[in-house]
Write a protein that holds these residues in place. Sequence first.
Motif, PDB file in Angstrom:
ATOM      1  N   LYS A  33       0.869  -1.145  -0.234  1.00  0.00           N
ATOM      2  CA  LYS A  33      -0.042   0.021  -0.046  1.00  0.00           C
ATOM      3  C   LYS A  33       0.964   1.168  -0.153  1.00  0.00           C
ATOM      4  CE  LYS A  33      -4.222   2.162   0.300  1.00  0.00           C
ATOM      5  NZ  LYS A  33      -4.940   1.861   1.302  1.00  0.00           N
ATOM      6  N   VAL A  34       0.740   1.974  -0.887  1.00  0.00           N
ATOM      7  CA  VAL A  34       1.858   2.937  -1.293  1.00  0.00           C
ATOM      8  C   VAL A  34       1.209   4.514  -1.353  1.00  0.00           C
ATOM      9  CG1 VAL A  34       3.118   4.007  -3.032  1.00  0.00           C
ATOM     10  CG2 VAL A  34       2.944   1.502  -2.899  1.00  0.00           C
ATOM     11  N   LEU A  35       1.914   5.508  -0.676  1.00  0.00           N
ATOM     12  CA  LEU A  35       1.607   6.637  -0.523  1.00  0.00           C
ATOM     13  C   LEU A  35       2.346   7.297  -1.753  1.00  0.00           C
ATOM     14  CD1 LEU A  35       0.457   9.420   0.517  1.00  0.00           C
ATOM     15  CD2 LEU A  35       2.731   9.720   1.681  1.00  0.00           C
ATOM     16  N   VAL A  36       1.868   7.761  -2.629  1.00  0.00           N
ATOM     17  CA  VAL A  36       2.424   8.385  -3.984  1.00  0.00           C
ATOM     18  C   VAL A  36       2.512   9.806  -3.668  1.00  0.00           C
ATOM     19  CG1 VAL A  36       2.263   8.740  -6.373  1.00  0.00           C
ATOM     20  CG2 VAL A  36       1.266   6.739  -5.426  1.00  0.00           C
ATOM     21  N   HIS A  37       3.730  10.433  -3.350  1.00  0.00           N
ATOM     22  CA  HIS A  37       3.725  11.638  -2.798  1.00  0.00           C
ATOM     23  C   HIS A  37       4.358  12.600  -4.168  1.00  0.00           C
ATOM     24  CE1 HIS A  37       3.889  14.647   0.200  1.00  0.00           C
ATOM     25  NE2 HIS A  37       5.349  14.662   0.551  1.00  0.00           N
ATOM     26  N   PHE A  38       3.732  13.785  -4.132  1.00  0.00           N
ATOM     27  CA  PHE A  38       4.326  14.499  -5.487  1.00  0.00           C
ATOM     28  C   PHE A  38       3.981  16.202  -5.091  1.00  0.00           C
ATOM     29  CE2 PHE A  38      -0.056  13.394  -5.999  1.00  0.00           C
ATOM     30  CZ  PHE A  38      -0.632  14.503  -6.671  1.00  0.00           C
ATOM     31  N   GLY A  39       4.675  16.681  -6.248  1.00  0.00           N
ATOM     32  CA  GLY A  39       4.578  18.272  -5.803  1.00  0.00           C
ATOM     33  C   GLY A  39       3.261  19.031  -6.466  1.00  0.00           C
ATOM     34  N   GLY A  40       3.436  19.804  -7.389  1.00  0.00           N
ATOM     35  CA  GLY A  40       2.277  20.727  -7.915  1.00  0.00           C
ATOM     36  C   GLY A  40       1.740  20.133  -9.176  1.00  0.00           C
ATOM     37  N   LYS A  41       1.771  21.017 -10.246  1.00  0.00           N
ATOM     38  CA  LYS A  41       0.994  20.883 -11.604  1.00  0.00           C
ATOM     39  C   LYS A  41       1.821  19.929 -12.425  1.00  0.00           C
ATOM     40  CE  LYS A  41      -1.400  25.135 -11.219  1.00  0.00           C
ATOM     41  NZ  LYS A  41      -1.620  26.293 -11.872  1.00  0.00           N
ATOM     42  N   ALA A  43       3.919  17.248 -12.288  1.00  0.00           N
ATOM     43  CA  ALA A  43       3.641  15.820 -12.242  1.00  0.00           C
ATOM     44  C   ALA A  43       2.395  15.294 -13.236  1.00  0.00           C
ATOM     45  CB  ALA A  43       3.663  15.246 -10.997  1.00  0.00           C
ATOM     46  N   LYS A  44       1.433  16.170 -12.798  1.00  0.00           N
ATOM     47  CA  LYS A  44       0.092  15.696 -13.697  1.00  0.00           C
ATOM     48  C   LYS A  44       0.189  16.163 -15.016  1.00  0.00           C
ATOM     49  CE  LYS A  44      -2.821  16.205  -9.267  1.00  0.00           C
ATOM     50  NZ  LYS A  44      -3.869  17.111  -8.888  1.00  0.00           N
ATOM     51  N   VAL A  96       7.657  11.491  -6.259  1.00  0.00           N
ATOM     52  CA  VAL A  96       7.617  11.578  -7.820  1.00  0.00           C
ATOM     53  C   VAL A  96       8.063  13.020  -7.797  1.00  0.00           C
ATOM     54  CG1 VAL A  96       6.499  11.691  -9.889  1.00  0.00           C
ATOM     55  CG2 VAL A  96       5.756   9.947  -8.106  1.00  0.00           C
ATOM     56  N   GLY A  97       9.151  13.348  -8.114  1.00  0.00           N
ATOM     57  CA  GLY A  97       9.609  14.951  -8.109  1.00  0.00           C
ATOM     58  C   GLY A  97      11.137  14.967  -8.045  1.00  0.00           C
ATOM     59  N   GLY A  98      11.527  16.203  -7.343  1.00  0.00           N
ATOM     60  CA  GLY A  98      12.801  16.176  -7.021  1.00  0.00           C
ATOM     61  C   GLY A  98      13.102  16.350  -5.667  1.00  0.00           C
ATOM     62  N   GLY A  99      14.242  17.094  -5.253  1.00  0.00           N
ATOM     63  CA  GLY A  99      14.750  16.935  -3.685  1.00  0.00           C
ATOM     64  C   GLY A  99      13.676  17.367  -2.651  1.00  0.00           C
ATOM     65  N   SER A 100      12.734  18.291  -2.940  1.00  0.00           N
ATOM     66  CA  SER A 100      11.658  18.734  -2.083  1.00  0.00           C
ATOM     67  C   SER A 100      10.768  17.664  -1.815  1.00  0.00           C
ATOM     68  CB  SER A 100      11.134  20.041  -2.520  1.00  0.00           C
ATOM     69  OG  SER A 100      11.784  21.223  -2.406  1.00  0.00           O
ATOM     70  N   LEU A 138      12.601  10.168  -9.975  1.00  0.00           N
ATOM     71  CA  LEU A 138      13.172  11.650 -10.017  1.00  0.00           C
ATOM     72  C   LEU A 138      12.815  12.395 -11.303  1.00  0.00           C
ATOM     73  CD1 LEU A 138      15.296  13.380  -8.512  1.00  0.00           C
ATOM     74  CD2 LEU A 138      17.308  12.437  -9.865  1.00  0.00           C
ATOM     75  N   THR A 139      12.721  13.499 -11.207  1.00  0.00           N
ATOM     76  CA  THR A 139      12.245  14.565 -12.451  1.00  0.00           C
ATOM     77  C   THR A 139      12.911  15.747 -12.468  1.00  0.00           C
ATOM     78  OG1 THR A 139      10.592  15.636 -11.003  1.00  0.00           O
ATOM     79  CG2 THR A 139       9.839  13.495 -12.357  1.00  0.00           C
ATOM     80  N   ILE A 140      13.629  15.981 -11.074  1.00  0.00           N
ATOM     81  CA  ILE A 140      14.420  17.336 -11.275  1.00  0.00           C
ATOM     82  C   ILE A 140      15.664  16.940 -10.467  1.00  0.00           C
ATOM     83  CG2 ILE A 140      14.767  19.619  -9.960  1.00  0.00           C
ATOM     84  CD1 ILE A 140      11.602  19.815  -9.989  1.00  0.00           C
ATOM     85  N   PRO A 141      17.102  16.936 -11.443  1.00  0.00           N
ATOM     86  CA  PRO A 141      18.245  16.531 -10.636  1.00  0.00           C
ATOM     87  C   PRO A 141      18.855  17.874 -10.331  1.00  0.00           C
ATOM     88  CG  PRO A 141      18.487  16.884 -13.241  1.00  0.00           C
ATOM     89  CD  PRO A 141      16.963  17.006 -12.701  1.00  0.00           C
ATOM     90  N   ALA A 142      19.193  17.883  -8.807  1.00  0.00           N
ATOM     91  CA  ALA A 142      19.588  19.099  -8.281  1.00  0.00           C
ATOM     92  C   ALA A 142      20.020  18.657  -6.843  1.00  0.00           C
ATOM     93  CB  ALA A 142      18.558  20.011  -7.914  1.00  0.00           C
ATOM     94  N   ALA A 143      18.964  18.385  -5.912  1.00  0.00           N
ATOM     95  CA  ALA A 143      19.272  17.980  -4.533  1.00  0.00           C
ATOM     96  C   ALA A 143      20.292  16.766  -4.010  1.00  0.00           C
ATOM     97  CB  ALA A 143      18.144  18.007  -3.655  1.00  0.00           C
TER      98      ALA A 143
END
Length: 393
Positions: A33-41, A43-44, A96-100, A138-143
């Motif tokens: 059972k997974v929490l899919v965690h992401f940022g704002g617009k 990813a959608k 799903v996203g970057g370092g934040s 990973l969608t934002i290489p940085a952190a």
Amino acid sequence: MKDFNFYAPTEIVFGRESEQQVAQLISKYGGKKVLVHFGGKSAKKSGLLDKLLGILDAAGIGYVCLGGVVPNPRLSLVKQGIALCREQNVDFILAVGGGSVIDSAKAIGYGVGYEGEPWDFWMGKAVPASCLPIGAVLTIPAAGSEMSNSCVITNDDNNDKRGINSNLCRCKFCIMNPERTFTLPPYQTAAGATDIMMHTMERYFTVHEDMTLTDAMAEALLRTVKDSAAVVMQHPEDYRNRAQIMWAGSLSHNDLMECGTAKDFATHKLEHELSAMFDVTHGAGLAAIWGSWARYVLPGHEARFARFAVNVMGVTNDFSDVKQTAIRGIEATEQFFRSLGMPTSIRELLGRDITDEEIAEMARRASHDGNLTLGNIRVLKTDDMVAIYKMAR
């Protein structure tokens, strides 16, 4: 050479269409059972989130979603995530996203098994004893959070931004498809490249200078990011150079670049107070401060900075004047940041002058009311922090 332990347990799946493997990776590491965690617009809007959810549906893996992560991720959303995980019996987190997003997922993972206030960890009142397993797309290489043991969170009640380190939070896997970075805005691309370079530079400029292999790897990584960033700013869909940056981001912050040396990270800690107080982009804040920090700590370390100038920034070595070579290297680094559209002063970062009162408050926070020093190439006390902020203004 400094003795060291190196631990990098994260499985990397790198390349085009690599996100297709997300379900089997979650199952491999026990997720049901997974929490899919992401940022704002993004990813959608990009279709990535729907694609991932479709893959989980097809595999029969249950999930709940929590979006809304912002840069400098907030404690309030972490608390929402902890409550949701407990309520839904979540046993795995997919960031799903970057370092934040990844840092927010790590903080949630820490908090699910802890009965106290989650901020206790960042205040040093408690030490994480467990963490839900985490995977990342990973969608934002940085952190570099996808392979690091660090987690930085901002308490939105008081704008206090702090980090903690624990191997418990290291991602089980990270999926990296460089094509997912093609649509990053130029400013975000530049800030990410700056952050990646700084993770290595803050390990390179230390008091341990005799690990030849680590130094050579660090210099190669820095040159690669510098060259690739210049290309992708002009050609955002250049797969090869996007891939170089993405992989460098992970290697820069998985501790490989400090094997046999140490890390300083004073610039990072000073910048944390900038981004906490003014909510600026982390990489841009680093670019605004680094040159002033470098000039401040330069005395006594001219040879180290001269090596960086020659081997990374391509400055011609003036063998008759090591200090001058070092200074030209600092200037060349600032010029590179400017070429990417990054600021090299706080005024450029904020669009206004910073006050003495604001500087004093940032130094107070960075020093934990004078109880904490920063760095090791030169140990910085509160007055030193004030001086660097004033140089950078």
